[in-house]
Each structure stands twice: as structure tokens, then as C-alpha cells.
Design a protein around this motif. Structure first.
Motif, short mmCIF file in Angstrom:
data_model
loop_
_atom_site.label_atom_id
_atom_site.label_comp_id
_atom_site.label_asym_id
_atom_site.label_seq_id
_atom_site.Cartn_x
_atom_site.Cartn_y
_atom_site.Cartn_z
N LEU A 253 0.83 -1.20 0.00
CA LEU A 253 0.00 0.00 0.00
C LEU A 253 0.87 1.26 0.00
CD1 LEU A 253 -2.82 1.23 0.16
CD2 LEU A 253 -2.67 1.08 2.67
N ILE A 254 1.94 1.24 0.78
CA ILE A 254 2.86 2.38 0.82
C ILE A 254 3.48 2.61 -0.57
CG2 ILE A 254 5.03 3.23 1.78
CD1 ILE A 254 4.30 1.75 4.37
N LEU A 257 0.94 4.21 -3.06
CA LEU A 257 0.75 5.65 -2.87
C LEU A 257 1.87 6.45 -3.55
CD1 LEU A 257 -0.40 5.69 0.88
CD2 LEU A 257 -1.82 6.05 -1.16
N GLY A 261 1.38 8.95 -6.87
CA GLY A 261 1.81 10.35 -6.75
C GLY A 261 2.83 10.71 -7.82
#
Length: 594
Positions: A253-254, A257, A261
């Protein structure tokens, strides 16, 4: 991390030693496939900008280069796998050979009788495939590092801050490592239960166990117990796997992100005119590859952890049996026993325990003597046999051979002068000639050696019943193999024990447990005659362990072992006159046979 690096170094060293040509070829093919991905992104970006600028030649050539990159990406790894599999198989065989050397290298039995060692042997047996894949895993790490480097260079060409994107791949790596540690702890904690589940499963497939399972109606109970053990094991492993999955999801999940971005920022720069459309294509393509690289890094990290665990288990086993303390084994056994064997205040406790199994044993066995050892189960009879074979060294006291400390004799040389048959004998499913002849390997093909051993063991009747005699294969490992009864297998084992003509020590540890009392008595009569002949030629000592007192009465010396001590010793008549334990046990057995 140190364990991982050591396992990587050991894998590469092994692969280079086994086949440097395969290793180099596989590495080159993989590297060609590795660079094709980042180059594909570069060529696509240049081709898009060239097409938009109507530079046809550049667009065509870069499109062709992109096609070649795709071709390399699709084919190079496929060809590399041919060499992978061959090299992986060689590496797996080499590791299994090392494991065999570790299992049979120590001169004693301490490693085989340790539960923690049994756990690691079982885990290595279950995960041997991990070792076979370790070469591919290690090379894939090199490929991944090359891809990451090229990707970083191309990302920096667009925007230097895009170099932060691979950093978002670190959390998945850390999460994967933590997950693997959880799983390893769970596997070690459930190793004993896993062995039990395999034992119950093997019973279900065993032809030997099938009779009792059906007779006592144990099929349902064994299935119930197997299911219960598997539930226990699976429940603990599942909890570890679920916890690991949660950790991995958080890491991914990190990364997601950071990935989203980065793409948004590059697209905004293109909209404002700061970047070209080709840069956007390049960034998106590299970002997709970075995502794949992060997922690959997580998978490879897990594989490296498994590989490191397997090598760690091998290293643990390698270090688990320290050198025996005491004087160096720098002497050879005597050619002939002149004095005999003596035990001087011998005590012994098994490694990892705090209770003496034997204590205060002192006795002298003159050369040429036939000794019988009797006693209850667990009294220490078989342990004494292990000490005489140098499977263990005494915890205290000493055993001497013609006055020389047994620890000073080379164990391998001493065992070459021992002939033995144990209660838990091996059922060697080979040709009958080999199954017997391996009792004296140098004389396996000596004419008449096997036949003489068969006569000494009174096993002619067993061989005569085989379809093609000594050339018959024994056991169900072969389509035409002869299945033997327990008593017949024991005769084969006894024949194997009789292969050596001139032993200094003859050990029979409950050798006829599968035979009836009359047959055992007749066998001991025959063996006693052979033992006395050996005693005359070499001064050899015979040690006979049995729970049947009617058989041992013919021994020169009878030792009654109780609670790790020699409670009584003497001839049959002397012990009856003593009216102690031996006399009581003898009378009880005599009454039972009346």
C-alpha cells in the motif's frame, strides 16, 4: 542480513564449482532479458516524440529497437531457464550429498538422537525444493539490481526527484522479511507435530502396519489423530501466514501511494509544457516496471529468506556435533585380543539430559569369552552396546581394549573389527547377495563369503525359498521383489552380521527377537560354536543381549543389568545359586514355558 549474504555467497560458490559454464551462460542470458525492460521504455518514449515531431526515420528505428527489446524480454529468460534447471538440479543434488555427509559423517549417534536435529532434518527434507531454486533466486537478484539501476538512471533523466520512487519499494521488502521470520518461527514450533503427521500418514500406506490397523480397527482413529495434528499444524501456520499477509499488504500500500503520486506529478508537468509526451510515456512505462520490480523484490526477498533458512539449518547441523572430548584417537586396534575388554567405573548420560543411564559399571571380560547381558527394558543394555561400538564415549570412567583406552582407538578401525546385529536392524531392499554381503563391504564379491555367512546364521532355508536364490531382489521396492516375514528379514540381518570372519567383538543385541525360543536357542548354539572358533583365532569377545534366560544360560559370563548398574554377574549356575534377580527371572520364564 548476514545470513542472507552468506547463503548468497555459498550458492554462487557452489554453482561455480559445479558448472561455471552453465552459471555464466545463464547469467548472460538473464542479463540480456533484464536490460530489455528499461530500454523498451526509453525506445517507446523516443519513438512517441519522434512520431509527434514527424521524424519518421527516428520513429521507425526506435520502434524497431523497442520490438527487439520485447523479443529479448520474452525469449532470453526462457533460454536461461534451461541452464537454470540443470544447474539447480546439480546444486540440489550437491546439497543433498552434503546433508548425507552431515547425517553420516559424525562417528557417533548423538546427532541422530537429538530432537532439535530431527526437526531440522525434517524441515530440510520438506523444503529440499528451496535449495534447488536457490541458484535461480540468486541470479534473479543480480538481474533485479541491474533493472533497478537502469530504471533509476532513466527516471533521473526525466526528473531527479523521481529517484525517490524506488525508495517506496523498501517497505514491501521489510514487511516481507518480517513475514518470513514469523513463518520460520511457526515452522520450527510445529516441526515435531509435522513429523507426527507424516508418521501417521506413512502408517496408513504401510503394508506392515496394515494388518494391525485392520485387526484392531485403527483406521478411523489414525485418521482422526492425523486430522487433529494437521489442524494444529495448519492453524499455527495459517496464523503466521495471515499476519505475514497483513504486513505485506501494508508494504504494498505504501508503494502504491508513491507510485500514483509520481505519475500524477509527471502528467501535470507535461500538461504545463515542461515535459514531452514521450517523457510521460517513459515515466508511466518505468513506473509500471518499478511496480513489477518492487513485487519481484518482495518475492525474491522471501525466496532469499527461505534459502538463508535452509542454509542456516545446514550450518546448524554442521555445528551441532562438536568434536569429542578426551584423548586423540591415534591408535589402531590390536590384531588379536590377548587380555580382553575392561570397564572401569563407567558412567554415561545422553547429551542434553541430566540423568545417568549407566553408572559405576566395572567388569573385566577376558579374551575369547562369551558374555550375555540380561535385564528389564530400559535398564541400559543397549546403551552399553553403543559404548562398546564407540557410538558414544563414556561420561565418566573408561573402557579399555587390551589395556588401551577405547577412546584412543580409531573409531572406524575399531568398527571394522566388530561384527554386530541389532534389534532394530536394517531391511536393505537389494539383491539378497548384496543385502547380506554389505556386512563386510571389501569382501562383497569374494567367492563363498556370503554363502559362509548364511551358514553361520542358519539362514540357508530362507535363501532356498527365494525364487532365484541370492540374486533375488528383496522387498516391495521392486515389481518382482520377494517379500519376507519378520523372522526371515532377521535371518538376513544375522547373515550380514556373520560376514566378518575374524572380529574382535561380536555383538548380538536382541538379534532373534522375531524368532521363536527354540529357533533362537538353536541359533545361539550354532553361533556359540562360531564364536568360540573366533575366540581361539583372535581372542574375540562375544556379547549377547537377550531377554530370554533359557538362551543365555550357555554363556561363560552373564551380566544382570538393573537401573544402569551391574546388579549380578557370574555363570548360570553361580547366579542360580545366588538366588537373586537372575534366579527369579529365570524361574518365571521357565514356568511360563512349562
Amino acid at each position: 542480513m548476514n545470513k542472507v549474504l552468506r547463503s548468497v555467497g555459498a550458492t554462487l560458490a557452489s554453482a561455480w564449482r559445479l558448472s561455471p559454464g552453465r552459471l555464466i551462460t545463464a547469467a548472460l542470458l538473464m542479463m540480456l532479458g533484464a536490460v530489455s525492460g528499461p530500454l523498451l521504455a526509453l525506445f517507446l518514449g523516443v519513438a512517441v516524440d519522434a512520431a509527434l515531431d514527424r521524424r519518421t526515420d527516428v520513429a521507425v528505428w526506435t520502434a524497431a529497437a523497442a520490438a527487439v527489446s520485447v523479443l529479448l524480454s520474452l525469449t532470453m529468460e526462457h533460454f536461461a531457464h534451461i541452464f537454470f534447471f540443470e544447474l539447480g538440479d546439480l546444486h540440489k543434488q550437491d546439497t543433498e550429498r552434503q546433508l548425507g555427509d552431515l547425517a553420516h559423517g559424525p562417528v557417533g549417534l548423538a546427532l541422530h538422537e537429538r530432537r532439535d536435529a530431527a526437526d531440522r532434518f525434517e524441515l530440510l527434507r520438506q523444503q529440499s525444493w528451496t535449495l534447488g531454486q536457490s541458484v535461480q533466486t540468486v541470479l534473479a537478484i543480480g538481474v533485479l539490481l541491474t533493472q533497478i539501476t537502469l530504471t533509476a538512471v532513466l527516471l533521473a533523466r526525466i526528473e531527479p526527484w523521481l529517484l525517490l520512487l524506488p525508495i517506496f519499494g523498501v517497505p514491501p521488502l521489510i514487511a516481507g522479511r518480517l513475514a518470513e521470520k514469523r513463518l520460520e518461527r511457526a515452522e520450527l514450533a510445529t516441526a515435531e507435530s509435522t513429523r507426527m503427521s507424516w508418521h501417521l500418514f506413512d502408517l496408513a500406506l504401510s503394508s506392515t502396519a496394515a494388518k494391525e490397523i485392520r485387526l484392531f480397527g485403527l483406521g478411523g482413529e489414525l485418521r482422526r489423530r492425523h486430522a487433529a495434528v494437521r489442524r494444529e499444524v495448519d492453524s499455527r501456520l495459517r496464523r503466521a501466514e495471515l499476519a505475514g499477509a497483513a504486513l505485506r499488504f501494508t508494504g504494498q500500500l505504501i508503494f502504491a501511494l508513491g507510485y500514483i503520486g509520481s505519475i500524477v506529478l509527471v502528467v501535470r508537468a507535461a500538461v504545463s509544457g515542461e515535459r514531452t509526451v514521450g517523457d510521460v510515456v517513459l515515466a508511466i512505462t518505468l513506473a509500471v516496471q518499478t511496480n513489477a520490480q518492487a513485487a519481484g523484490a518482495v518475492a525474491l526477498a522471501q525466496a532469499l529468506q527461505r534459502n538463508a533458512r535452509a542454509f542456516g539449518w545446514l550450518s546448524w547441523i554442521r555445528d551441532a556435533t562438536p568434536p569429542e572430548s578426551g584423548p586423540p584417537a591415534d591408535q589402531t586396534p590390536p590384531a588379536v585380543l590377548t587380555d580382553g575388554i575392561e570397564l572401569r567405573d563407567v558412567a554415561f548420560r545422553y547429551p542434553g539430559t541430566d540423568t545417568d543411564v549407566l553408572r559405576g559399571l566395572s567388569m573385566r571380560i577376558p579374551s575369547g569369552t562369551i558374555v550375555a547381558i540380561v535385564g528389564d527394558n530400559g535398564s541400559g543394555k543397549s546403551t552399553l552396546v553403543k559404548l562398546l561400538c564407540q557410538f558414544y564415549r563414556p561420561t565418566a570412567g573408561e573402557i579399555t581394549i587390551d589395556g588401551v583406552d577405547l577412546r584412543r582407538l580409531d573409531p572406524l578401525g575399531w568398527r571394522q573389527r566388530i561384527s554386530a546385529s541389532f534389534q532394530d536392524y536394517i531391511r536393505l531392499e537389494l539383491r539378497a547377495r548384496s543385502s547380506i554381503g554389505l556386512g563386510d563391504l571389501p569382501r562383497l564379491d569374494e567367492p563363498g563369503a556370503v554363502e559362509r555367512a548364511i551358514r553361520r546364521a542358519d539362514a540357508e532355508g530362507v535363501i532356498d525359498r527365494l525364487p532365484i536364490g541370492l540374486e533375488t531382489y528383496l522387498g516391495k521396492s521392486y515389481d518382482n521383489g520377494a517379500e519376507l516375514s519378520g523372522g526371515q528379514w532377521q535371518r538376513i540381518a544375522l547373515s550380514r552380521a556373520m560376514m566378518r570372519d575374524d572380529p574382535l567383538l561380536l555383538l548380538l543385541d536382541e538379534p532373534a527377537a522375531a524368532l521363536d525360543p527354540l529357533t533362537e536357542h538353536a541359533l545361539f548354539d550354532r553361533y556359540s560354536d562360531a564364536a568360540r572358533d573366533v575366540g581361539i583365532r583372535t581372542g574375540g569377545v562375544t556379547v549377547f543381549v537377550s531377554h530370554r534366560f533359557s538362551t543365555v544360560r550357555m554363556a561363560d559370563l552373564i551380566l544382570v543389568v538393573s537401573d544402569g548398574r551391574i546388579a549380578e554377574s557370574g555363570s548360570h549356575d553361580e547366579l542360580l545359586a545366588l538366588n537373586g534377580m537372575y534366579a527369579e527371572f529365570f524361574s518365571q520364564q521357565a514356568d511360563a514355558y512349562r
